[in-house]
Design a protein around this motif. Sequence first.
Motif, PDB file in Angstrom:
ATOM      1  N   GLY A 124      -5.775   5.862   0.873  1.00  0.00           N
ATOM      2  CA  GLY A 124      -5.270   4.836  -0.035  1.00  0.00           C
ATOM      3  C   GLY A 124      -6.409   4.069  -0.691  1.00  0.00           C
ATOM      4  O   GLY A 124      -7.485   3.910  -0.100  1.00  0.00           O
ATOM      5  N   LYS A 125      -6.180   3.578  -1.877  1.00  0.00           N
ATOM      6  CA  LYS A 125      -7.216   2.831  -2.589  1.00  0.00           C
ATOM      7  C   LYS A 125      -7.603   1.556  -1.863  1.00  0.00           C
ATOM      8  O   LYS A 125      -8.733   1.088  -1.954  1.00  0.00           O
ATOM      9  N   HIS A 126      -6.639   0.967  -1.142  1.00  0.00           N
ATOM     10  CA  HIS A 126      -6.895  -0.303  -0.454  1.00  0.00           C
ATOM     11  C   HIS A 126      -6.852  -0.152   1.059  1.00  0.00           C
ATOM     12  O   HIS A 126      -6.633  -1.118   1.779  1.00  0.00           O
ATOM     13  N   GLU A 130      -1.951   7.385   2.274  1.00  0.00           N
ATOM     14  CA  GLU A 130      -0.712   7.514   1.506  1.00  0.00           C
ATOM     15  C   GLU A 130      -0.182   8.924   1.694  1.00  0.00           C
ATOM     16  O   GLU A 130      -0.952   9.884   1.754  1.00  0.00           O
ATOM     17  N   ASP A 197       3.022  -2.425   2.002  1.00  0.00           N
ATOM     18  CA  ASP A 197       2.123  -3.038   1.029  1.00  0.00           C
ATOM     19  C   ASP A 197       1.024  -2.061   0.618  1.00  0.00           C
ATOM     20  O   ASP A 197       0.939  -0.939   1.111  1.00  0.00           O
ATOM     21  N   GLU A 198       0.156  -2.494  -0.304  1.00  0.00           N
ATOM     22  CA  GLU A 198      -0.845  -1.594  -0.866  1.00  0.00           C
ATOM     23  C   GLU A 198      -1.942  -1.233   0.131  1.00  0.00           C
ATOM     24  O   GLU A 198      -2.693  -0.276  -0.077  1.00  0.00           O
ATOM     25  N   THR A 199      -2.038  -1.974   1.248  1.00  0.00           N
ATOM     26  CA  THR A 199      -3.052  -1.650   2.254  1.00  0.00           C
ATOM     27  C   THR A 199      -2.576  -0.582   3.222  1.00  0.00           C
ATOM     28  O   THR A 199      -3.345  -0.136   4.070  1.00  0.00           O
ATOM     29  N   ASN A 200      -1.303  -0.187   3.114  1.00  0.00           N
ATOM     30  CA  ASN A 200      -0.714   0.833   3.993  1.00  0.00           C
ATOM     31  C   ASN A 200      -0.739   0.432   5.465  1.00  0.00           C
ATOM     32  O   ASN A 200      -0.796   1.290   6.347  1.00  0.00           O
ATOM     33  N   GLN A 228       9.296  -1.770  -1.350  1.00  0.00           N
ATOM     34  CA  GLN A 228       8.586  -3.032  -1.532  1.00  0.00           C
ATOM     35  C   GLN A 228       8.097  -3.557  -0.184  1.00  0.00           C
ATOM     36  O   GLN A 228       8.660  -3.226   0.858  1.00  0.00           O
TER      37      GLN A 228
END
Length: 586
Positions: A124-126, A130, A197-200, A228
């Motif tokens: 994941g980017k953060h 993913e 969330d975006e941090t997985n 979400q």
Amino acid sequence: MAHVVSLKLLEKVLTSPHALSLTEGSPAHEPGLMFVAELLRITQDEDQIRGLVECVLPKEYAGDLLKEVPEMVQSGIRKGLHHPKGAEGNDDRKQSEVILEAVTECGGEFFNSPQFNPHIRIPGKHGGKEVHPVRSTYMKELLRRTYYEKTGKPPGSMAVREALDQLEANARYDALVEEVHIRVANHHGRVIIDLGDETNRAIQITRHGWMEVDESPVNFVRPHGVVQPLHSPEEGFDPEELRTLLCMSMPNFILMIAFCINALNPYGPFFVLQIHGEQGAGKTIIAKIIKDLIDRNVADKLRMPKSEQDLVLQAQGQWLLNYENASYVSSDLSDLLCTMATGGAFAIRKLYTDDEMVIKVYKRPVMMNGIGNFATRPDLLERSIFLNLTAIQKGKRKTERELYAELDKLMPKFLGYLLDCVSCALANLDEVEPPRSIRMADAAHWLVAAEPATGFPEGSILDALEMIQREILAQSAVDDTLTVALMELLLNEAGHTYEGRYGQLHEELIANSRRYGKGLPASPSALSSKLKRMQPGYRQIGIEVEEGMRSSSGQTVILRLTDEGVALAREVAAQDNGDGDGHGQF
């Protein structure tokens, strides 16, 4: 071979329009960049390329192009410009090869789900990992993006399709099989919840407590743009504060908490939560609170599915299914919802094929809200938890803005409270006896094990479940036209017992059909099927159904009223006004 390369280089120098532009000396950067790109397809020797560029520049050239050539060469190689150009019409093939190489370079790991659907796991980017199905919109976008980053050019649609086909084939035959989950999962006796969330990040629950972890130990999929993030859980929840805010009676509140705890059980089976009440009772708000707490999703409210395929698609993208404004649940849909709640396989036709089936296996918690008795099948009723809400008094009403402002403060603590309950369930599950008095024994077992952490008196959850299910099954049976007709018949029989063939029973009931309207079964076989379906509710109200001997003239059925059934039948008979309006009174 060296002679062939030299001849190709000589041909490129003599025929390239960019080389011709360089002979003029200025401007040199743009034609020099294009000329280097052309030479890279023949050779990647930096000195050789620099020598050829120097060869075509005028002797009086005083610019910086020769200093820039090494970086141009390295940049071109990074973008894949050094791959030899194939024959005319093979550009798509070349692009697909570049795409496959880029996917490998990004650290993608392939695996199959148990149904052999290929997936990819990428960093994941953060942070974290993913997980995406190979055949997904996100994957197509990823392939396009990786190719563009590598070459500076967009790929063709055919190249993307070819790359996807190859990735899918490689994964299906070469990759390992791993479980894929959405939102809630089991992992070696622990419960894992995807925070979304975006941090997985994820929440890990054990018998000793819970904690947030930076990387999930299981594969969570998030349908693109739908899932979400949940609230970050906190300690310090006061159940009474939430109950007062929602103006809920204690029995309803206990049942709501029970459903939430059940919905966080990764094993299942799950109760179906039916929220009943008049307008202004807060049905939608209660459902939204539960949905946001456990499985926050863009599609927080769904319309009732019209087919098995619709239900499968909904379950594919969500953990907790929330149906709004239910008005009627058909027999077929009732069966599908029972299968979804307790677990089962769904077979649907594969898209764009005539003879291929896709098997999907799902087990999901389900919520429905509406006005009136929208679900009446006994098998669904036995799998349900019911909230019977009353309209909130005017003086206690809050605007949605006021309510959600207070809920925002409570929701993180509410989630932390539920996690404590799940941890308690894990610790106690092998220590407490499964309840024997309720159909959904496995689901109730989980709730009994979690009860010490709820703060409710011992036995409160099971008592509430038993009471509401008795009431609903009994009410459903009494409201049924056939039930009323059978009660009248049995009251007039010696010993309140009837024995005869289904055909004879059907004839006697139809003879009095004017008193009951059109609600009686249309045939003896339909009567037999309905009596079998209604048996759970009939036992609750004191009607016993037993099949006797089968002969050439038909199947015998024995019906009798218990003492409790006789009392109820007389009570219903006392309400008869003799108008024959067909509303279930006699």
